[in-house]
Write a protein that holds these residues in place. Structure first.
Motif, PDB file in Angstrom:
ATOM      1  N   LYS A 180       0.860  -1.188   0.000  1.00  0.00           N
ATOM      2  CA  LYS A 180       0.000   0.000   0.000  1.00  0.00           C
ATOM      3  C   LYS A 180       0.891   1.232   0.000  1.00  0.00           C
ATOM      4  O   LYS A 180       2.034   1.190   0.486  1.00  0.00           O
ATOM      5  N   ILE A 181       0.372   2.307  -0.560  1.00  0.00           N
ATOM      6  CA  ILE A 181       1.125   3.563  -0.585  1.00  0.00           C
ATOM      7  C   ILE A 181       0.440   4.507   0.402  1.00  0.00           C
ATOM      8  O   ILE A 181      -0.782   4.692   0.348  1.00  0.00           O
ATOM      9  N   LEU A 182       1.240   5.056   1.303  1.00  0.00           N
ATOM     10  CA  LEU A 182       0.688   6.000   2.277  1.00  0.00           C
ATOM     11  C   LEU A 182       1.652   7.170   2.335  1.00  0.00           C
ATOM     12  O   LEU A 182       2.857   6.971   2.577  1.00  0.00           O
ATOM     13  N   GLU A 183       1.127   8.356   2.105  1.00  0.00           N
ATOM     14  CA  GLU A 183       1.961   9.573   2.073  1.00  0.00           C
ATOM     15  C   GLU A 183       3.226   9.349   1.250  1.00  0.00           C
ATOM     16  O   GLU A 183       4.336   9.619   1.697  1.00  0.00           O
ATOM     17  N   ASP A 184       3.036   8.792   0.078  1.00  0.00           N
ATOM     18  CA  ASP A 184       4.096   8.592  -0.908  1.00  0.00           C
ATOM     19  C   ASP A 184       5.135   7.516  -0.526  1.00  0.00           C
ATOM     20  O   ASP A 184       6.092   7.284  -1.251  1.00  0.00           O
ATOM     21  N   LYS A 185       4.932   6.827   0.591  1.00  0.00           N
ATOM     22  CA  LYS A 185       5.845   5.738   0.973  1.00  0.00           C
ATOM     23  C   LYS A 185       5.187   4.410   0.620  1.00  0.00           C
ATOM     24  O   LYS A 185       3.969   4.271   0.742  1.00  0.00           O
ATOM     25  N   ILE A 186       6.004   3.415   0.260  1.00  0.00           N
ATOM     26  CA  ILE A 186       5.452   2.094  -0.060  1.00  0.00           C
ATOM     27  C   ILE A 186       5.620   1.177   1.140  1.00  0.00           C
ATOM     28  O   ILE A 186       6.725   1.019   1.664  1.00  0.00           O
TER      29      ILE A 186
END
Ligand code: AMP
Ligand code: MG
Length: 320
Positions: A180-186
């Motif tokens: 999942k991507i959250l605030e541009d982090k994977i």
């Protein structure tokens, strides 16, 4: 219940079952899936019933083309799109924000949905012909060994499935990787057929491990799962053979091991081959008249991480 060859007519018949709110098992490159129309909550409920899967465990929705995403998700972020472009069709599942069309039963009421485009041509044809998106977990009883052949599906689910399309052995033989991507982090939620390194190499940034077993967000990642009926014990190296035991070797052993009670994941230690054989060898050993299965540990590198994840979970069922 019918096990059918993947002819055009049979795939059409399976698609008709989906359109009419039934459930159908189909091959993918990872493991066999048990599919229903993702937009039909009653059909989706049949999957949970057949698998005896708890409703808190959300399903992956399978699509055949990128335009299918409009049916189930809001517009994905640019990083997710980049990863889709590189890894789809293929064994990478991406968590995205769901839209209001998608029934809550699919996502266990989470605001996000897990989406994947399989690369298996039979799966793609089947989804296209169904004219919808297909919610599909693995086609096994909840917590049990994943199926990598039509026969594995039949032996676990039998007549609770309307139809099984027989596409032979699954090529990867291990579940998809979930991110999942959250605030541009994977974040990586489940190890699977695509390794963390493959993603990092492509995206040129570190992927963060987010694999805890007590998360409500990924409730399928229970501490034990993928389990045979028999007790399975992990050991560093198998050195002796005993009565009433089954053995899962990683590589070809340097001593004689009787073929009827021993299986080798990959003679030369090829991890792709080992992953592809993992569940089918465990199914074989689980059916023997034995008391214990001993499995050799594998070095936790690359695909070895996903294989060891399955073996660790399988072994915990009887050793909680
Ligand atoms: P299976 O298809 O049986 O391999 O299981 C799919 C797994 O995907 C579930 O057990 C969850 O862990 C994970 N999953 C599905 N939907 C979501 C979601 N919306 N958020 C996080 N994880 C999910
Ligand atoms: Mg599963």
């Amino acid at each position: 219940m019918n096990i059918l060859k993947p002819t055009d007519a049979n795939i059409t018949a399976a698609a008709e079952i989906i359109k009419n709110g039934g459930i159908a098992a189909f091959p993918t490159e990872t493991v066999y899936g048990l599919g229903a129309d993702a937009l039909n909550p009653i059909a989706v409920a049949k999957i949970f019933e057949a698998k005896k899967r708890p409703f808190f465990d959300p399903l992956i929705v399978h699509i055949a083309e990128l335009s299918d995403m409009d049916k189930i998700t809001k517009r994905p972020d640019s990083k997710s799109l980049k990863l889709m472009e590189r890894f789809w069709p293929g064994p990478l599942t991406i968590i995205l924000e769901k839209n209001d069309n998608l029934p809550h039963i699919v996502t266990s009421s989470l605001p996000n949905v897990a989406v994947r485009m399989p690369s298996n041509n039979i799966a793609l044809e089947f989804i296209k012909k169904s004219g919808t998106t297909i919610a599909a977990p693995s086609a096994n009883r909840f917590g049990c060994l994943s199926p990598t052949s039509a026969e594995h599906v039949y032996s676990q689910l039998g007549s609770s499935v309307d139809i099984i399309i027989d596409g032979g052995q699954c090529t990867f033989g291990i579940e998809s990787t979930i991110i999942k991507i959250l605030e541009d982090k994977i974040y990586l939620l489940r190890h699977g057929a695509i390794t963390k390194e493959e993603i990092e190499e492509f995206i040129k940034e570190p992927v963060v491990l987010d694999i805890t077993s007590d998360k409500t967000e990924a409730p399928g990642q229970l501490p034990y799962h993928y389990s045979p009926e028999k007790q399975i014990i992990l050991i560093d190296k198998i050195t002796t053979i005993e009565e009433r035991c089954g053995y899962l070797f990683y590589k070809k052993p340097d001593f004689y091991a009787p073929e009827n009670s021993s299986k080798i994941l990959s003679e030369k230690g090829n991890l792709r081959e080992a992953a592809a054989n993992l569940f089918s060898h465990l199914h074989y050993l689980d059916r023997l008249d034995i008391d214990i299965i001993y499995a050799e540990k594998i070095e936790e590198k690359g695909l070895g991480i996903a294989i060891m994840d399955r073996l660790n979970k399988a072994s915990r069922k009887n050793n909680k």
